[in-house]
Design an enzyme around this catalytic site. Structure first.
Site, PDB file in Angstrom:
ATOM      1  N   SER A 284     -22.539 -37.350  60.688  1.00  0.00           N
ATOM      2  CA  SER A 284     -21.559 -38.132  59.224  1.00  0.00           C
ATOM      3  C   SER A 284     -22.845 -38.218  58.803  1.00  0.00           C
ATOM      4  O   SER A 284     -22.820 -37.075  58.146  1.00  0.00           O
ATOM      5  CB  SER A 284     -22.852 -39.738  60.997  1.00  0.00           C
ATOM      6  OG  SER A 284     -22.351 -40.845  59.961  1.00  0.00           O
TER       7      SER A 284
ATOM      8  N   LYS B 238     -26.256 -66.138  52.470  1.00  0.00           N
ATOM      9  CA  LYS B 238     -27.917 -65.989  53.081  1.00  0.00           C
ATOM     10  C   LYS B 238     -27.960 -64.825  54.191  1.00  0.00           C
ATOM     11  O   LYS B 238     -29.195 -64.349  54.647  1.00  0.00           O
ATOM     12  CB  LYS B 238     -28.832 -66.676  52.746  1.00  0.00           C
ATOM     13  CG  LYS B 238     -30.067 -66.607  53.053  1.00  0.00           C
ATOM     14  CD  LYS B 238     -30.632 -65.027  51.732  1.00  0.00           C
ATOM     15  CE  LYS B 238     -32.469 -64.752  52.280  1.00  0.00           C
ATOM     16  NZ  LYS B 238     -32.397 -63.557  51.000  1.00  0.00           N
TER      17      LYS B 238
END
Length: 335
Positions: A148, A200
């Site tokens: 990765s 949020k």
């Protein structure tokens, strides 16, 4: 919470306070001493020592750099664990390689499952900057794992060397969180959230994610994924289709990576150094930057032993010292 957990929490909090005091004091003392010494010697402050691996011409050198561990900017080492990968220090080493005219080639050892999207991009961009502005070649020597983000930072290399059993690939992006809302409800725990907008508390661990939220996050991850693919296209001179044939998150060994054109050859660090010598006619010194004499890293090992920190205590310490919020990662495995 039982007595053992209270003791573990108190010990972890105390160690955190001591760590902050020692780190601050040591940073001040180290800065004053180093600055004064360099002023007396009439030299610039670099903070990097060097350790010679192979002797040779000092004007025609190969620098060996190492990325070992998860690529994350975790700040200074704390008392809870010995220092691992240090992002700021590694970026400083790259800058030193760029500025040092005696360095004519770089060997980068990568042994990492990947890490943060931002940190991986910083390393990649600095490597390409070195190559483009100085013409210094960089070869990568992959260790047991370079997956990765570990592959992301390797992609710009002129050549990538692997072992047959190296784990690499895992090309993609991941973001994870834990949802313990149902468990909390079972024990009568009620979470009160006051927020300024509907998104949020996105990826909140206390409730299910909505489809709108999932779509927003997926768009972000898709953008970072395409950036990852572009990096490999440019670094490996492959087409988008060729990269995406393997860019589905799969892990592969070194032999498969060579067959997929994601790596060039097999070899250990000494083989990679010799290949760089042969390819670029470099007969100079081979060196690596010295290990920092970090008092907090030494104290970390002693602290853990002294307080007999078990797994539960370590988990509490991690909660106190790390930001556990969800973030996009170029990362393989459960790290």
């Amino acid at each position: 919470m039982n007595t053992k957990r209270w003791i573990a929490l108190i010990v972890a909090a105390a160690l955190l306070g001591i760590s902050l005091v020692i780190n601050s004091a040591f940073a001040v003392l180290q800065s004053d001493f180093t600055s004064g010494f360099n002023d007396w010697m009439g030299t610039e402050q670099t903070g990097l020592g060097e350790q010679v691996i192979e002797t040779g011409d000092a004007s025609n050198r190969i620098a060996v750099l190492t990325v070992d561990g998860a690529i994350q900017d975790t700040g200074d080492a704390s008392l809870f664990a010995a220092a691992g990968y240090n992002h700021d220090l590694f970026m400083e080493q790259l800058e030193a390689v760029k500025a040092d005219d005696s360095v004519q080639g770089v060997v980068l050892n990568v042994n990492s499952p990947g890490g943060g999207v931002v940190e991986s991009a910083q390393i990649h961009d600095k490597i390409t900057e070195i190559q483009e502005e100085t013409g210094k070649p960089l070869y990568v020597s992959m260790g047991s794992m370079a997956a990765s983000g570990g592959y992301y930072i390797s992609a710009p290399a002129e050549k990538i060397f692997v072992n047959e059993e190296t784990l690499t690939g895992s090309i993609g992006v991941i973001m994870q969180s834990v949802n313990y809302g149902e468990l909390a409800e079972r024990y009568g725990v009620d979470f009160v959230t006051i927020k300024s907008g509907p998104y949020k508390d996105i990826m909140s661990p206390t409730r299910e994610m909505t489809e709108d939220e999932r779509a927003l996050l997926q768009e972000m991850l898709d953008s970072s994924y395409e950036q990852f693919v572009d990096v490999i296209e440019q670094g490996r001179d492959m087409t988008e289709a060729e990269v995406k044939e393997y860019a589905d998150g799969r892990i592969m060994n070194g032999r498969q990576a060579v067959e997929a054109n994601l790596a060039d050859d097999f070899g250990y660090e000494e083989d990679v150094i010799q290949a760089m010598r042969d390819d670029f006619n470099l007969n100079g010194e081979v060196f690596e930057y010295g290990v920092s004499n970090d008092w907090t890293s030494l104290f970390a090992m002693k602290a853990g032993s002294f307080f007999g920190m078990d797994m539960e205590t370590k988990l509490i310490a991690d909660m106190l010292t790390q930001n556990s919020g969800p973030r996009m990662m170029y990362l393989y495995g459960d790290n």
